[in-house]
Design a protein around this motif. Sequence first.
Motif, PDB file in Angstrom:
ATOM      1  N   GLY A 194      38.049  -6.756 -24.273  1.00 19.17           N
ATOM      2  CA  GLY A 194      36.804  -6.397 -23.616  1.00 19.17           C
ATOM      3  C   GLY A 194      37.055  -5.764 -22.255  1.00 19.17           C
ATOM      4  O   GLY A 194      38.197  -5.486 -21.881  1.00 19.17           O
ATOM      5  N   MET A 195      35.984  -5.563 -21.519  1.00 22.63           N
ATOM      6  CA  MET A 195      36.068  -4.909 -20.222  1.00 22.63           C
ATOM      7  C   MET A 195      35.147  -5.640 -19.250  1.00 22.63           C
ATOM      8  O   MET A 195      34.016  -5.987 -19.603  1.00 22.63           O
ATOM      9  N   ALA A 196      35.619  -5.874 -18.022  1.00 24.16           N
ATOM     10  CA  ALA A 196      34.811  -6.547 -16.997  1.00 24.16           C
ATOM     11  C   ALA A 196      34.914  -5.745 -15.701  1.00 24.16           C
ATOM     12  O   ALA A 196      35.834  -5.945 -14.915  1.00 24.16           O
ATOM     13  N   MET A 197      33.968  -4.844 -15.512  1.00 26.48           N
ATOM     14  CA  MET A 197      33.985  -4.009 -14.311  1.00 26.48           C
ATOM     15  C   MET A 197      32.785  -4.264 -13.409  1.00 26.48           C
ATOM     16  O   MET A 197      32.899  -4.351 -12.197  1.00 26.48           O
ATOM     17  N   THR A 198      31.591  -4.399 -13.995  1.00 27.82           N
ATOM     18  CA  THR A 198      30.352  -4.358 -13.231  1.00 27.82           C
ATOM     19  C   THR A 198      30.105  -5.635 -12.436  1.00 27.82           C
ATOM     20  O   THR A 198      30.258  -6.744 -12.954  1.00 27.82           O
ATOM     21  N   GLU A 199      29.676  -5.463 -11.187  1.00 28.93           N
ATOM     22  CA  GLU A 199      29.277  -6.585 -10.346  1.00 28.93           C
ATOM     23  C   GLU A 199      27.880  -6.335  -9.793  1.00 28.93           C
ATOM     24  O   GLU A 199      27.389  -5.202  -9.788  1.00 28.93           O
ATOM     25  N   LYS A 200      27.244  -7.391  -9.317  1.00 31.35           N
ATOM     26  CA  LYS A 200      25.839  -7.312  -8.924  1.00 31.35           C
ATOM     27  C   LYS A 200      25.594  -6.295  -7.820  1.00 31.35           C
ATOM     28  O   LYS A 200      24.622  -5.546  -7.851  1.00 31.35           O
ATOM     29  N   GLN A 201      26.464  -6.272  -6.849  1.00 33.45           N
ATOM     30  CA  GLN A 201      26.199  -5.475  -5.659  1.00 33.45           C
ATOM     31  C   GLN A 201      26.558  -3.997  -5.828  1.00 33.45           C
ATOM     32  O   GLN A 201      26.183  -3.177  -5.003  1.00 33.45           O
ATOM     33  N   GLY A 202      27.271  -3.670  -6.914  1.00 32.09           N
ATOM     34  CA  GLY A 202      27.764  -2.298  -7.016  1.00 32.09           C
ATOM     35  C   GLY A 202      27.300  -1.525  -8.236  1.00 32.09           C
ATOM     36  O   GLY A 202      27.063  -0.334  -8.159  1.00 32.09           O
ATOM     37  N   GLY A 203      27.195  -2.205  -9.376  1.00 25.52           N
ATOM     38  CA  GLY A 203      26.860  -1.491 -10.603  1.00 25.52           C
ATOM     39  C   GLY A 203      27.912  -0.453 -10.922  1.00 25.52           C
ATOM     40  O   GLY A 203      29.103  -0.758 -11.020  1.00 25.52           O
ATOM     41  N   SER A 204      27.489   0.808 -11.045  1.00 27.11           N
ATOM     42  CA  SER A 204      28.428   1.883 -11.348  1.00 27.11           C
ATOM     43  C   SER A 204      29.409   2.143 -10.220  1.00 27.11           C
ATOM     44  O   SER A 204      30.474   2.726 -10.433  1.00 27.11           O
ATOM     45  N   ASP A 205      29.059   1.724  -9.007  1.00 23.33           N
ATOM     46  CA  ASP A 205      29.943   1.915  -7.853  1.00 23.33           C
ATOM     47  C   ASP A 205      30.968   0.785  -7.823  1.00 23.33           C
ATOM     48  O   ASP A 205      30.855  -0.164  -7.033  1.00 23.33           O
ATOM     49  N   VAL A 206      31.981   0.893  -8.670  1.00 16.80           N
ATOM     50  CA  VAL A 206      32.932  -0.211  -8.822  1.00 16.80           C
ATOM     51  C   VAL A 206      33.795  -0.410  -7.584  1.00 16.80           C
ATOM     52  O   VAL A 206      34.382  -1.474  -7.398  1.00 16.80           O
ATOM     53  N   ARG A 207      33.854   0.605  -6.700  1.00 16.14           N
ATOM     54  CA  ARG A 207      34.637   0.428  -5.468  1.00 16.14           C
ATOM     55  C   ARG A 207      33.983  -0.584  -4.538  1.00 16.14           C
ATOM     56  O   ARG A 207      34.613  -1.051  -3.578  1.00 16.14           O
ATOM     57  N   ALA A 208      32.725  -0.930  -4.824  1.00 17.51           N
ATOM     58  CA  ALA A 208      32.039  -1.962  -4.045  1.00 17.51           C
ATOM     59  C   ALA A 208      32.309  -3.355  -4.584  1.00 17.51           C
ATOM     60  O   ALA A 208      31.768  -4.341  -4.072  1.00 17.51           O
ATOM     61  N   ASN A 209      33.160  -3.468  -5.607  1.00 16.63           N
ATOM     62  CA  ASN A 209      33.463  -4.780  -6.185  1.00 16.63           C
ATOM     63  C   ASN A 209      34.064  -5.717  -5.142  1.00 16.63           C
ATOM     64  O   ASN A 209      34.856  -5.284  -4.278  1.00 16.63           O
ATOM     65  N   THR A 210      33.697  -6.992  -5.235  1.00 18.59           N
ATOM     66  CA  THR A 210      34.212  -7.994  -4.288  1.00 18.59           C
ATOM     67  C   THR A 210      35.108  -9.035  -4.940  1.00 18.59           C
ATOM     68  O   THR A 210      35.660  -9.894  -4.238  1.00 18.59           O
TER      69      THR A 210
END
Length: 559
Positions: A194-210
């Motif tokens: 599977g794949m786990a990229m998306t986070e609440k604060q960023g969505g498509s903007d994965v560089r905002a991942n925390t």
Amino acid sequence: MTATFPVRDGGARDPYGAVTHEVINQPVELADVNLYHSDAALADGVRREGAEWAMNSLGAFGARLGSAESFERGALANKNPPELDTHDRYGRRVDLVRFHPAWHELMRSAIEEGLHASPWTEPREGAHVARAARFYMQSQIEAGHGCPITMTFASVPCLKLQPDLARDWLPKIVSRVYDPRNVPAAEKQGVTIGMAMTEKQGGSDVRANTTRAIAVGPGGPGQAHELVGHKFFVSAPMCDAFLTLAQAAGGLSCFLVPRWRPDGTKNPLQIVRLKRKMGNVSNASSETELRGALGWMVGPEGRGVATIIEMVAMTRFDCMIGSSAGMRRAVAEAIDHCRQRWAFGAPLVDQPVMTAVLADLAIEAEAALTLTLRMARALDHRDDPHEEALVRLGTGIGKYWICKRAPGHAAEAMECVGGSGVMEDSPMPRLYREAPVNAIWEGSGNVQCLDIARAIARSPQTLDAWFDEVGRARGESAALDAHVAALRADMRDLADFESRARDVCDRLATGLQAAALVRAGSPVAEAFCRSRLESRGAHSYGALTGVDCRAIVARAAAR
């Protein structure tokens, strides 16, 4: 004393008149049809794009998939969505997702047929084309299970960037054994990814991942890290491992995070809840917390996006296939209904206004499939600079446009079926709810347009490849030639590309589809060019003029 009543035609008469009428003018369902042999556009495309060698096996697969039992399997998987057990009855953490048996049968069919791996395990001329044809047919049965199949398929080129991990994982990833047990990968012959990229604060903007990744030892590529964070959208959480983006010391990096640790203990990759989705109901999607979950870095530190981008590109290609499949199923259902249903003294299919609508739906579906198979051939020839550049730009264009067109197409097809098409025992509501999914997942429309803009800016050869590709159809359609000339003029200055990105991407997509249809010699090519290029698509379905609608509908009919 027992009363007896007269009988007629060998059956007992109903004395109270409860049998009020005979059911007439109602279709029988579309089933027991070969999904390959009944699809002229698919068979033509497979031959044209280099997979003629697979036609016999595709025909056999199409026969199995088109059975009434197969269609019922797809319906059952959606009527019985997955359920989550976070703990067993003794309080131990299990993170177990339970599925209906129909789901497992769909997954087994896909994996045994090689939909998750065949181009990697059996590379040859037309390998991606044959795999796309299989995926296209199976997606017509049920779309949700395609998600873990796609991610498993797309994980292979990404994991190859880290040879030490690839050595341990790839043999089981490409295995044609389906094993859904929630046990360590070491105990299984086949696994899914599977794949786990998306986070609440960023969505498509994965560089905002925390989500953070803390090195357990020396750190760096191939080394173990512990990940801490919250992933807002993890699709297919029952998979055996996940390609995950997290912030390491050197920046956003990619990690392979398994559900179980090498010592056989549960990795603290904990499912918080399953998402309640409008579409894609059969497939589990989740929120997941990583509480020190062990993962291994894939590719260079700080280059997580560049590492995972090849996986994203392949999943976007599968979105093209899936949306094309949805269109095919919708138009096949609509035509089949209208051939059997009469109104105002004639079959619906023979009434000119309906014939035009059905023909327009068929044109859209064939254009989607034709471009998809053309891109599959490009994937088979990535050693060719033109084909590689076309893959880079064309998958983004195709994902954007085909997936964007699917919801309106599903709605119009449902309208052709009428009130019965709105009922939940019809396949049309499921097709309708599924249609927006691919347009949103793996990059929404705006994200796709921005990615296309970046590709052109960073690699101008991608745009050159587009003009070269459509230029190979020069002189075959006046509408296409005019469309290409106007677009060439408008793209001499790309300074304001972003503000007009939607318009430009629409035109890139319709031009590429038109050229693919023209070069294929498709019977719908001229109708597509006239209706999509001359009018820029500014019409509702069915506003066709000067087109042999009956011939187009006959070509698209499933039986």
